[in-house]
Design a protein around this motif. Structure first.
Motif, PDB file in Angstrom:
ATOM      1  N   GLU A 171      -2.953  11.167  -2.146  1.00 25.86           N
ATOM      2  CA  GLU A 171      -2.063  10.582  -3.336  1.00 25.86           C
ATOM      3  C   GLU A 171      -1.508  11.834  -4.167  1.00 25.86           C
ATOM      4  O   GLU A 171      -2.149  12.535  -4.714  1.00 25.86           O
ATOM      5  N   LYS A 172      -0.136  12.211  -3.592  1.00 27.24           N
ATOM      6  CA  LYS A 172       0.500  13.181  -4.501  1.00 27.24           C
ATOM      7  C   LYS A 172       1.134  13.012  -5.723  1.00 27.24           C
ATOM      8  O   LYS A 172       2.055  12.292  -5.749  1.00 27.24           O
ATOM      9  N   PRO A 173       0.636  13.672  -6.614  1.00 29.86           N
ATOM     10  CA  PRO A 173       1.287  13.233  -7.879  1.00 29.86           C
ATOM     11  C   PRO A 173       2.590  13.933  -8.164  1.00 29.86           C
ATOM     12  O   PRO A 173       2.696  15.198  -7.860  1.00 29.86           O
ATOM     13  N   VAL A 174       3.639  13.397  -8.544  1.00 29.98           N
ATOM     14  CA  VAL A 174       4.812  14.250  -8.626  1.00 29.98           C
ATOM     15  C   VAL A 174       5.638  13.799 -10.045  1.00 29.98           C
ATOM     16  O   VAL A 174       5.746  12.555 -10.495  1.00 29.98           O
ATOM     17  N   LEU A 175       5.954  14.979 -10.767  1.00 31.61           N
ATOM     18  CA  LEU A 175       6.581  14.738 -12.088  1.00 31.61           C
ATOM     19  C   LEU A 175       8.048  15.127 -12.166  1.00 31.61           C
ATOM     20  O   LEU A 175       8.234  16.214 -11.540  1.00 31.61           O
ATOM     21  N   LYS A 176       8.956  14.162 -12.459  1.00 33.69           N
ATOM     22  CA  LYS A 176      10.319  14.671 -12.456  1.00 33.69           C
ATOM     23  C   LYS A 176      10.907  14.728 -13.864  1.00 33.69           C
ATOM     24  O   LYS A 176      10.799  13.761 -14.660  1.00 33.69           O
TER      25      LYS A 176
ATOM     26  N   LEU B 223       3.063   9.550  -4.898  1.00 37.95           N
ATOM     27  CA  LEU B 223       3.280   9.071  -3.547  1.00 37.95           C
ATOM     28  C   LEU B 223       1.993   9.197  -2.702  1.00 37.95           C
ATOM     29  O   LEU B 223       1.145  10.039  -2.761  1.00 37.95           O
ATOM     30  N   ARG B 224       1.857   8.356  -1.857  1.00 40.89           N
ATOM     31  CA  ARG B 224       0.765   8.050  -0.875  1.00 40.89           C
ATOM     32  C   ARG B 224       1.182   8.665   0.487  1.00 40.89           C
ATOM     33  O   ARG B 224       2.064   7.756   1.145  1.00 40.89           O
ATOM     34  N   GLN B 225       0.835   9.631   1.015  1.00 41.83           N
ATOM     35  CA  GLN B 225       1.343  10.462   2.347  1.00 41.83           C
ATOM     36  C   GLN B 225       0.212  10.555   3.229  1.00 41.83           C
ATOM     37  O   GLN B 225      -1.141  10.657   2.764  1.00 41.83           O
TER      38      GLN B 225
ATOM     39  N   TRP C 227       0.828  -1.248  -0.088  1.00 40.37           N
ATOM     40  CA  TRP C 227      -0.139   0.071  -0.073  1.00 40.37           C
ATOM     41  C   TRP C 227       1.031   1.198   0.005  1.00 40.37           C
ATOM     42  O   TRP C 227       0.470   2.213  -0.640  1.00 40.37           O
ATOM     43  N   MET C 228       1.882   1.275   0.799  1.00 41.63           N
ATOM     44  CA  MET C 228       2.991   2.557   0.788  1.00 41.63           C
ATOM     45  C   MET C 228       3.837   2.592  -0.464  1.00 41.63           C
ATOM     46  O   MET C 228       4.245   3.804  -0.554  1.00 41.63           O
ATOM     47  N   ARG C 229       3.883   1.699  -1.236  1.00 41.06           N
ATOM     48  CA  ARG C 229       4.758   1.739  -2.194  1.00 41.06           C
ATOM     49  C   ARG C 229       4.427   2.885  -3.414  1.00 41.06           C
ATOM     50  O   ARG C 229       3.291   2.960  -3.972  1.00 41.06           O
ATOM     51  N   PRO C 230       5.275   3.834  -3.779  1.00 46.61           N
ATOM     52  CA  PRO C 230       4.880   4.903  -4.668  1.00 46.61           C
ATOM     53  C   PRO C 230       4.502   4.028  -6.107  1.00 46.61           C
ATOM     54  O   PRO C 230       5.003   3.047  -6.457  1.00 46.61           O
ATOM     55  N   ARG C 231       3.460   4.766  -6.600  1.00 49.11           N
ATOM     56  CA  ARG C 231       2.861   4.154  -8.079  1.00 49.11           C
ATOM     57  C   ARG C 231       3.638   4.845  -9.278  1.00 49.11           C
ATOM     58  O   ARG C 231       3.470   6.271  -9.351  1.00 49.11           O
TER      59      ARG C 231
ATOM     60  N   ALA D  19      -2.395   2.936   9.497  1.00 47.28           N
ATOM     61  CA  ALA D  19      -1.650   2.315   8.212  1.00 47.28           C
ATOM     62  C   ALA D  19      -1.366   3.385   7.492  1.00 47.28           C
ATOM     63  O   ALA D  19      -0.179   3.290   6.865  1.00 47.28           O
ATOM     64  N   ALA D  20      -2.179   4.249   7.311  1.00 49.04           N
ATOM     65  CA  ALA D  20      -1.518   5.478   6.471  1.00 49.04           C
ATOM     66  C   ALA D  20      -0.733   6.721   6.874  1.00 49.04           C
ATOM     67  O   ALA D  20      -0.362   7.360   6.356  1.00 49.04           O
TER      68      ALA D  20
END
Length: 484
Positions: A450-455, A121-123, A101-105, A150-151
């Motif tokens: 669920e935080k979207p991150v673009l690199k 990222l799930r924070q 569940w914690m793993r970044p998607r 858990a979260a």
């Protein structure tokens, strides 16, 4: 929040002020604690879940005793089955699945975004407030807490004032298990609950009546606090013409009378094929007498939580009888002093009577005869969307028509209640029965951002869209328009 509001005296006002101050101080401490560890590690979260499991194991006998004291009588088997076992199973499930569940998607990008990369990222949200009901006081406080921990969140719990013995036991158990800036319990009556729901949590969970749920949303809106509402409503049972009463009725009676019907997903009314109502009632009566012989003395039968609720159930039946409904006693007698309300069926009550318009929340089964399946589906769809729906039968085409033709929070086919006990099935309402969901990964997501991150990569074509705009920018826009 389900209790009566007593006149407010100087003494109660002082007590409420002290509770409000405690809520403010606890919330500040928890937010400060969260700020020191915004995204806790797997080890930290797993440790909190493990401690919660040990707490339930160590305190379960005291919880059982306290809950029975609050009800007047509630069998240890009922509390173990509905409160202790589901909570411990949910904790174990969360601990097994937590890393996944914690793993970044990782997220694939359109060609216009490449060669950049992206992930989600799930924070944790921060501090979660949980307002629990009285009917399953341990389960419906700790189940959302499992998802919150858990979260990676901190949490504050407000158990019901109608279960004071349990609330005190829970407060002691939590204080023994967690630091106050991790998990804390606030006890008190409706005024304290009102102050609790008005606090600026990062998320708020409320389980209770629809009427109170509306007030909770209003209070939370002032802080723009997102809310998960687990309410109730009139959960229907459709008995298809293809039904086998010998199979269906024992399961229906069990689901209806568990905890004496004081269950948010209990079958509320039964839609029975026209011409089979008498056979249905005969089967139900025989099954009630088999499961709960000798009422009101049967120790396996749960008491009604309070004299006020006992009186409410009595009024529902008497109003229906006065309006021409048939009332059938299904087994045993009432005991007002012991708050034992023997099961009854109400047939043909007008739609504007309380038994047909309100959630029953007790051992009264309303019965409605129907002619065609379309008529039964239309009957359900004219009403608020229920928290649960049940269908019994062997006709697969009819089963599909019911599943696709109705909206409900959850469904069990050929049984009752059991969808609620599955951790991989989200639990939540729809419309007037609530919104939002928890259990398993659904709970983890409810209490996460669920935080979207673009690199961006070292090479990027976006520079061709920088001003000053000219022919290159025009060409790029045309290309994006054709291929995007």
């Amino acid at each position: 929040m389900d209790g009566q509001v007593a006149p407010r005296t100087d003494e109660t006002a002082t007590g409420v002020a002290e509770s409000e101050a405690r809520i403010t101080a606890l919330l500040a401490a928890q937010k400060a604690g969260w700020a020191t560890d915004v995204t806790p590690s797997h080890a930290t979260r797993d440790d909190r879940l493990a401690r919660l499991d040990r707490m339930v194991e160590a305190w379960h006998e005291r919880f059982i005793t306290a809950i029975s004291e609050d009800f007047g009588n509630r069998p240890a088997v009922v509390t173990t089955l509905t409160d202790i076992v589901p909570v411990r199973a949910a904790i174990r499930h969360a601990r097994r699945q937590l890393r996944a569940w914690m793993r970044p998607r990782r997220v694939s990008l359109a060609w216009t975004g490449k060669p950049a990369s992206a992930q989600i990222l799930r924070q944790p949200l921060g501090v979660v407030g949980i307002v629990g009901p009285w009917n399953y006081p341990l389960n419906l406080v700790l189940s959302p807490l499992i998802g919150a921990l858990a979260a990676g969140n901190r949490a504050m719990l407000k158990p019901s004032e109608l279960t004071p013995a349990f609330s005190q036991a829970l407060a002691l158990a939590v204080a023994e298990t967690f630091a106050e800036d991790e998990v804390a319990v606030v006890t008190g009556g409706p005024d304290v609950a009102t102050a609790f729901t008005a606090a600026p949590f990062d998320h708020l969970v409320f389980t209770g009546s629809t009427a109170v749920g509306r007030k909770v949303v209003e209070a939370a809106a002032k802080n723009l606090t997102p809310v998960t509402l687990e309410l109730g409503g009139k959960s229907p049972v459709i008995l298809d013409p293809s039904v086998d009463f010998d199979k269906a009725v024992p399961r229906l009676v069990w689901g209806k009378l568990l905890n004496s019907g004081q269950t948010c997903v209990a079958p509320d009314y039964a839609l029975v094929p026209l011409g089979r109502v008498a056979d249905f009632l005969s089967a139900v009566k025989a099954e009630v007498e088999r499961q709960y012989p000798g009422l009101p003395a049967n120790a396996d039968y749960t008491s009604i939580i309070s004299a006020r609720h006992f009186a409410r159930l009595t009024q529902l039946v008497e109003e229906a009888r006065d309006r021409g409904a048939e009332v059938v006693e299904l087994g045993g007698a009432h005991d007002a002093e012991g708050r034992v309300f023997a099961p009854v069926a109400v047939i043909g009550a007008p739609e504007d009577t309380g038994v047909m318009a309100e959630e029953i929340f007790g051992p009264i089964l309303a019965v409605v005869a129907y002619d065609t399946l379309d008529e039964a589906i239309a009957y359900i769809n004219r009403r608020d969307r229920p928290l649960a729906l049940y269908w019994f039968g062997e006709d697969k085409a009819a089963e599909t028509r019911v599943l696709t033709g109705t909206i409900a929070g959850g469904v069990t086919i050929n049984d009752t209640l059991l969808h609620l006990a599955q951790d991989d099935l989200p639990f939540g309402g729809v419309g007037a029965s609530g919104y939002g969901a928890y259990h398993g990964e659904a709970g983890f997501l409810t209490f996460s951002k669920e935080k979207p991150v673009l690199k961006q990569s070292a090479i990027s074509g976006v520079k061709f869209l920088y001003p000053p705009y000219g022919r290159v920018a025009s060409f790029m826009l045309k290309l994006l328009g054709r291929l995007g």
